[in-house]
Motif scaffolding. Structure first.
Motif, short mmCIF file in Angstrom:
data_model
loop_
_atom_site.label_atom_id
_atom_site.label_comp_id
_atom_site.label_asym_id
_atom_site.label_seq_id
_atom_site.Cartn_x
_atom_site.Cartn_y
_atom_site.Cartn_z
N GLY A 42 0.79 -1.23 0.00
CA GLY A 42 0.00 0.00 0.00
C GLY A 42 0.82 1.28 0.00
O GLY A 42 0.25 2.37 0.11
N GLN A 43 2.14 1.16 -0.15
CA GLN A 43 3.01 2.35 -0.12
C GLN A 43 3.61 2.57 -1.50
O GLN A 43 4.30 1.70 -2.04
CB GLN A 43 4.13 2.16 0.90
N SER A 44 3.36 3.73 -2.07
CA SER A 44 3.80 4.01 -3.45
C SER A 44 5.32 4.04 -3.57
O SER A 44 5.86 3.80 -4.65
CB SER A 44 3.20 5.33 -3.93
N ASP A 45 6.03 4.34 -2.48
CA ASP A 45 7.48 4.46 -2.56
C ASP A 45 8.19 3.14 -2.26
O ASP A 45 9.42 3.11 -2.20
CB ASP A 45 7.99 5.55 -1.60
N GLN A 46 7.44 2.05 -2.07
CA GLN A 46 8.03 0.74 -1.84
C GLN A 46 7.88 -0.11 -3.11
O GLN A 46 6.88 -0.02 -3.82
CB GLN A 46 7.37 0.04 -0.65
N PRO A 47 8.85 -0.99 -3.38
CA PRO A 47 8.81 -1.75 -4.64
C PRO A 47 7.80 -2.89 -4.68
O PRO A 47 7.54 -3.43 -5.75
CB PRO A 47 10.24 -2.29 -4.76
N MET A 48 7.21 -3.25 -3.54
CA MET A 48 6.27 -4.37 -3.52
C MET A 48 5.07 -4.11 -4.42
O MET A 48 4.33 -3.15 -4.22
CB MET A 48 5.81 -4.62 -2.08
N ARG A 49 4.86 -4.98 -5.45
CA ARG A 49 3.78 -4.80 -6.41
C ARG A 49 2.60 -5.73 -6.14
O ARG A 49 1.45 -5.40 -6.44
CB ARG A 49 4.28 -5.08 -7.83
N TRP A 58 3.04 -11.08 -13.34
CA TRP A 58 3.92 -10.10 -12.68
C TRP A 58 4.91 -9.50 -13.66
O TRP A 58 5.30 -8.34 -13.53
CB TRP A 58 4.64 -10.78 -11.52
N GLU A 59 5.35 -10.30 -14.64
CA GLU A 59 6.28 -9.76 -15.63
C GLU A 59 5.64 -8.61 -16.40
O GLU A 59 6.26 -7.58 -16.66
CB GLU A 59 6.70 -10.87 -16.59
N GLU A 60 4.36 -8.77 -16.74
CA GLU A 60 3.64 -7.70 -17.43
C GLU A 60 3.40 -6.52 -16.49
O GLU A 60 3.50 -5.36 -16.89
CB GLU A 60 2.31 -8.25 -17.96
N MET A 61 3.08 -6.82 -15.24
CA MET A 61 2.81 -5.77 -14.25
C MET A 61 4.03 -4.88 -14.03
O MET A 61 3.90 -3.68 -13.75
CB MET A 61 2.39 -6.42 -12.92
N ALA A 62 5.21 -5.45 -14.16
CA ALA A 62 6.45 -4.70 -13.88
C ALA A 62 6.64 -3.52 -14.82
O ALA A 62 7.37 -2.58 -14.50
CB ALA A 62 7.65 -5.64 -13.96
N LEU A 63 5.98 -3.55 -15.97
CA LEU A 63 6.14 -2.47 -16.95
C LEU A 63 5.22 -1.29 -16.66
O LEU A 63 5.41 -0.22 -17.22
CB LEU A 63 5.85 -3.02 -18.35
N ALA A 64 4.20 -1.52 -15.83
CA ALA A 64 3.23 -0.46 -15.55
C ALA A 64 3.57 0.25 -14.24
O ALA A 64 4.35 -0.24 -13.42
CB ALA A 64 1.83 -1.07 -15.46
N ALA A 65 2.97 1.43 -14.06
CA ALA A 65 3.15 2.16 -12.80
C ALA A 65 2.48 1.39 -11.67
O ALA A 65 1.47 0.72 -11.87
CB ALA A 65 2.55 3.55 -12.92
N LYS A 66 3.04 1.51 -10.49
CA LYS A 66 2.48 0.80 -9.34
C LYS A 66 1.17 1.44 -8.91
O LYS A 66 1.05 2.66 -8.83
CB LYS A 66 3.47 0.80 -8.17
N SER A 67 0.18 0.60 -8.62
CA SER A 67 -1.08 1.05 -8.03
C SER A 67 -1.14 0.53 -6.60
O SER A 67 -1.41 -0.67 -6.39
CB SER A 67 -2.27 0.51 -8.84
N PRO A 68 -0.88 1.38 -5.61
CA PRO A 68 -0.88 0.90 -4.21
C PRO A 68 -2.24 0.32 -3.83
O PRO A 68 -3.29 0.82 -4.24
CB PRO A 68 -0.58 2.18 -3.41
#
Length: 408
Positions: free
Chosen positions: A35-42, A93-103
């Motif tokens: 839930g944190q935009s500045d953390q890498p967890m997707r 997840w590979e596809e998700m890595a290309l998009a901006a994170k949505s917390p």
């Protein structure tokens, strides 16, 4: 993050508060970072492997996720199915890595019945609000986090209280954190217990109880049995506080040992900001020893370390330090610029004590520049802020300055 449960709940947690297994603690840490935009967890994926008799806490977590977060987990019957579902997840997840994170904010209750995710989220939000110059809503979030959470949340709230000059309240909240460590079956030799003791020592130091502070800080250092990156960061922060306390006791050699040991740790395993903090401490010690040249070198080096990062309380401390050094070196015009910045930053971060110091510095700068009207204005504000904090020494310094200027 992939989390697998089958029969067992997991081994002992690293945290003494809120969790009953290390696996649960790691899962909740991942969910918080989700839930944190500045953390890498997707994303977080939980899989419950089929088993005839899983532990009760495994069944309870699964049922809670069925009720509240069915998209967050899957059941897997065997190794073949696990491989298939995990492969699908990794492809997504590979596809998700290309998009901006949505917390995404996930609310789960820990096995102890505590709202750990909500408390941690309130703490993160509160600290960020204070950093952004919104101390009132920030304080409200930190206070609620402390009421819901454990030692970490209480220490965050205590830090804000101490900055705002509410030292008696801050001391009580640090004691609450220590009590929670004990109640949570925390090992005595733990980094969290050490941090709680050190936080209490910081409040005692601000109250002028220097020997009490030194005793707690030395005890806190003795509790750090591990030698990892986290422990080294905690050790260096405690050494900072020990150096400050011993310096106030005019034990300058002891202060130098503590500050240099912290710097040695940070130069090998710390960040630029950490190194800057050590340079600030060494600069203040040099001022106390009358070595303005060394003090200025350390202060300018600290400023260089953080110049490209977003403003923090450390930036405010560096600005205050530079103003003090330049003022002592009879460069009031340069000192004034840094004192103005210190005042603005300390106001932004709700550091009441820092605001009082900045007003005093501005009064001294304007007095040195023969602008007595402005000097009087800042001296009176300094006295007023210190009186609100019940800081008699600070108020007395402002009153002395007013008398020296012939102002009643």
């Amino acid at each position: 993050m992939v989390v697998l449960f089958k029969e067992r709940w997991g081994s002992e947690p690293g945290s003494p508060w809120g969790y009953t297994s290390g696996t649960e603690e790691e899962l909740f840490t991942g969910l918080l970072e989700l839930g944190q935009s500045d953390q890498p967890m997707r994303d977080v994926w939980v899989s419950f492997m089929k088993h005839a008799t899983p532990e009760e806490r495994v069944k309870n977590l699964k049922q809670q996720m069925i009720n509240d977060h069915p998209m967050l987990f899957e059941n897997t019957a065997d190794l073949r199915e696990l491989k298939e579902k995990l492969a699908e997840r990794l492809t997504g997840w590979e596809e998700m890595a290309l998009a901006a994170k949505s917390p995404r904010h996930i609310d789960l209750i820990s096995s102890t019945g505590k709202e750990m995710l909500k408390a941690a989220r309130l703490r993160v939000v509160g600290e960020k609000l204070v950093e952004l110059g919104q101390p009132i809503p920030g304080r409200a979030s930190l206070q609620e986090a402390a009421a819901l959470g454990g030692p970490i949340e209480n220490l965050a709230f205590a830090q804000l209280l101490a900055r705002q000059g509410e030292l008696d309240e801050a001391l009580q909240v640090t004691q609450d954190a220590i009590d929670q460590c004990v109640e949570g079956a925390s090992p005595i030799f733990s980094s969290l217990m050490a941090e709680a003791l050190a936080a209490q020592a910081g409040v005692l130091r601000r109250q002028g109880k220097l020997n009490d502070a030194v005793g707690r800080l030395e005890s806190a250092l003795s509790l750090l049995a591990q030698d990892d990156d986290i422990t080294r960061r905690i050790r260096s922060r405690i050494l900072d506080d020990l150096g400050i306390a011993t310096q106030k006791l005019e034990r300058y050699d002891d202060a130098a040992v503590a500050f240099n040991e912290a710097l040695d740790i940070r130069e090998t395993s710390g960040t630029e900001r950490d190194v800057a903090q050590s340079l600030v401490n060494l600069a203040r010690l040099a001022v106390a020893n009358g070595d303005l040249s060394a003090a200025l070198d350390h202060a300018l080096a600290a400023e260089e370390k953080v110049k490209n990062s977003a403003p923090t309380a450390l930036h405010a401390n560096i600005a205050t330090l530079l103003a003090q050094v330049y003022l002592r070196d009879s460069k009031s015009e340069v000192a004034l610029k840094h004192a103005d910045r210190a005042l603005a930053l300390n106001r932004q971060f709700a550091n009441t004590r820092g605001v009082a110091i900045a007003h005093l510095l501005l009064a001294q700068c304007y007095r040195a520049d023969s602008q007595i009207g402005k000097a009087e204005e800042h001296a009176r504000k300094c006295k007023e802020v210190n009186e609100k904090m019940s800081n008699a020494d600070g108020a007395a310094r402002a009153e002395w300055l007013l008398q020296e200027m012939g102002v009643r």
